[in-house]
Design an enzyme around this catalytic site. Structure first.
Site, short mmCIF file in Angstrom:
data_model
loop_
_atom_site.label_atom_id
_atom_site.label_comp_id
_atom_site.label_asym_id
_atom_site.label_seq_id
_atom_site.Cartn_x
_atom_site.Cartn_y
_atom_site.Cartn_z
N ASP A 216 -44.75 -55.01 5.72
CA ASP A 216 -45.70 -56.11 5.87
C ASP A 216 -44.95 -57.44 5.76
O ASP A 216 -43.79 -57.54 6.15
CB ASP A 216 -46.80 -55.98 4.82
CG ASP A 216 -48.15 -56.49 5.31
OD1 ASP A 216 -48.25 -57.71 5.56
OD2 ASP A 216 -49.09 -55.69 5.45
N HIS A 263 -50.53 -61.80 2.90
CA HIS A 263 -51.08 -60.59 3.50
C HIS A 263 -50.48 -59.34 2.86
O HIS A 263 -51.20 -58.45 2.38
CB HIS A 263 -50.82 -60.62 5.00
CG HIS A 263 -51.45 -59.50 5.77
ND1 HIS A 263 -50.82 -58.28 5.97
CD2 HIS A 263 -52.64 -59.40 6.41
CE1 HIS A 263 -51.60 -57.50 6.69
NE2 HIS A 263 -52.70 -58.15 6.97
N SER A 435 -56.72 -54.34 7.98
CA SER A 435 -55.55 -54.42 7.10
C SER A 435 -55.91 -54.14 5.66
O SER A 435 -55.06 -53.71 4.88
CB SER A 435 -54.93 -55.81 7.18
OG SER A 435 -54.12 -55.97 8.30
#
Length: 527
Positions: A216, A263, A435
């Site tokens: 990620d 994220h 996600s």
């Protein structure tokens, strides 16, 4: 059978590459080595002063690898290796288009001959394409029912009408989750919905001895990633593949994999945060984490993501979480995930946040060896029978004709669903997207790994124990809602997902299946 019984088969996995698969590349000659994706002219990561394109090549064995490297060094002026993979039969390299065997003729027509195609020891050369950054869906961007509209062209609507036998067909949205259906929920409330409440997790080993790798945007150094002794669980092998030289935490410290975006930090916390406030603790707060920073604020390259998979094999990871994706198929990434599966890793991938556009399951969720996950709300009632599929989540069955997969993605669709709307994790924040759903399943997989189950058993238990929900279509989640408690017990529910569908869910399935057929026919009719 590994997966896809169905086809006998944003945050997160958004539509990441802009090149439309239905745009043909005019060419003379043929090419067997360069993949369709490489020849589709995506945004490829350039190298050197001449900005030559880069590729990920595959071969059979060490001898073929040595032969290829010798060819680059001795027989080309521009070719060189840019990354080695220790556990994959692949290598990333750069080479001019002309030496790769692709040249431009008058009028923009391409001619393909020689170059890489003459190398019998090279299985394929895939594009080292740059993928856009997965943007989370902010609370203000959650859409209402009135704003939901599928993007279809005139010809596609005619083909769809022929397939369904009705004009101006639209999907039945009754039972999908929109902004009013997604109150902000804590991670604990999301866990409870999928059979992973505090009581269930207290009776497991909570990830002790398990290694999870998150590919990620990185991670932040927080106390929630420490063990009971205050030692960091973020492992020293964690690597920043977006920087030259692939620096590791062991070499340069934890700031090496710092997450400027947040994220990757959210995804990691969902899986293994050990928070003083149990409302924000993850599924496996005793697991070890390896961070593969393969995306930054501007996106990430296929070669970097493949490097993350290679690292997963190197550290003997039990679980891989990939909250990323693309509408285009990468042969290099699909092959890497197969190698990871063979090495014992279980991979979870977000299905995509572009239902109204690209619609069908993103890649690598569409690959055989990554379990695709769709997102749901956490209903205000807390009753899992009230759970609804997020309106933005990509669906199946993939037509296999618009992504350069040569049909390999045909029939792919989300196999599980998990909460992914308005989930709060302190101190990381509140995010929405597939996600956010993928790490829910990855966290459950880590718990099962801690209980001694290998990747095959994890796969079977997660799917066979999934909870059927009437609001889900099988094209939206083939097996149903994640149910960790049932998976731990090896318990199956009485009904299958297909059996409990509401009329609206069945109608959406019919629509999605017809849309898949019509899009496949659209490609064939045009070209």
């Amino acid at each position: 059978m590994f997966r896809r019984e169905f086809i006998k088969a944003g945050a997160g996995a958004t539509a990441l590459i802009a090149t439309p698969a239905f745009v043909p590349v005019p060419a003379l000659g043929s090419h067997d080595t360069l993949t369709e994706f490489a020849l589709s002219d995506p945004e490829i990561d350039p190298y050197g002063a001449d900005h030559n394109p880069s590729f990920v090549g595959s071969y059979d064995d060490a001898d073929d690898r040595e032969a290829f490297e010798a060819w680059l060094e001795d027989d080309t002026d521009t070719g060189r290796i840019v990354r080695e993979y220790d556990h994959l039969d692949q290598t990333a390299f750069t080479l001019s288009w002309s030496e790769a065997g692709v040249s431009q003729l008058w009028g923009g027509l391409e001619h393909r001959s020689g170059g890489l195609d003459d190398l019998t020891y090279l299985e394929f050369a895939d594009a080292n394409a740059i993928l856009d950054h997965p943007e989370p869906i902010e609370p203000d961007d959650l859409v209402s029912e009135s704003a939901f509209s599928l993007e279809t062209g005139w010809l596609e609507r005619q083909l769809l009408a022929l397939e369904l036998g009705q004009l101006d067909a639209e999907p039945d949205i009754d039972g999908l989750a929109f902004d009013d259906d997604a109150p902000e929920s804590t991670l604990r409330e999301a866990r409870r919905l999928v059979g992973a409440g505090d009581g269930v997790l207290e009776d497991t080993n909570r990830g002790d001895g398990v290694t999870v790798i998150v590919i990620d945007t990185g991670i932040e150094d927080r106390s929630i990633y420490e063990d009971e002794n205050g030692d960091r669980r973020i492992q020293p092998e964690s690597t920043d593949f977006t920087s030259a030289g692939d620096p590791t935490v062991d070499e340069n410290g934890i700031d090496t994999v710092s997450d400027a975006d947040g994220h990757g930090d959210w995804v990691s916390a969902c899986i293994l945060a050990d928070n003083d406030d149990d409302r924000y603790s993850g599924f496996a707060p005793e697991a070890d984490l390896v961070t593969a920073k393969a995306l930054d604020e501007d996106g990430g390259a296929v070669a970097d993501i493949v490097a993350g998979v290679d690292l997963a094999i190197d550290v003997d990871a039990d679980v891989i979480c990939m909250s990323l994706g693309s509408p285009q198929w990468s042969e290099a990434l699909a092959d890497a995930l197969e190698d990871a599966w063979d090495a014992g890793a279980f991979t979870v991938v977000a299905s995509g946040n572009d239902r109204v556009g690209t619609t069908f399951t993103a890649h690598p969720a569409s690959a055989e060896h990554g379990l695709p996950v769709n997102a749901t709300n956490v209903p205000e009632s807390g009753d899992r029978d009230d759970t609804q599929i997020a309106n933005f989540g990509n669906v199946g069955p993939h037509p296999g004709t618009q992504d350069f997969s040569s049909g390999a993605s045909e029939g792919a669709g989300p196999e599980l669903a998990a909460p992914g709307m308005q989930i709060e994790i302190d101190p990381v924040g509140t995010l929405t997207g597939t996600s956010m759903a993928a790490p829910m399943v990855a966290g459950a997989a880590a718990v099962l790994a801690g209980e001694g189950h290998d990747n095959e058993a994890i796969h079977d238990r997660l799917l066979e124990s999934a909870y059927p929900v009437e609001h889900f279509g099988v094209t939206e989640s083939e097996y149903g809602l994640l149910d960790l408690e049932a998976a731990l017990e090896g318990r199956e529910h009485d009904d299958d997902q297909a059996d409990v569908r509401s009329d609206s869910a069945r109608t959406r399935d019919d629509f999605n299946e017809a849309l898949s057929v019509s899009r496949g026919r659209l490609i064939l009719r045009l070209f």
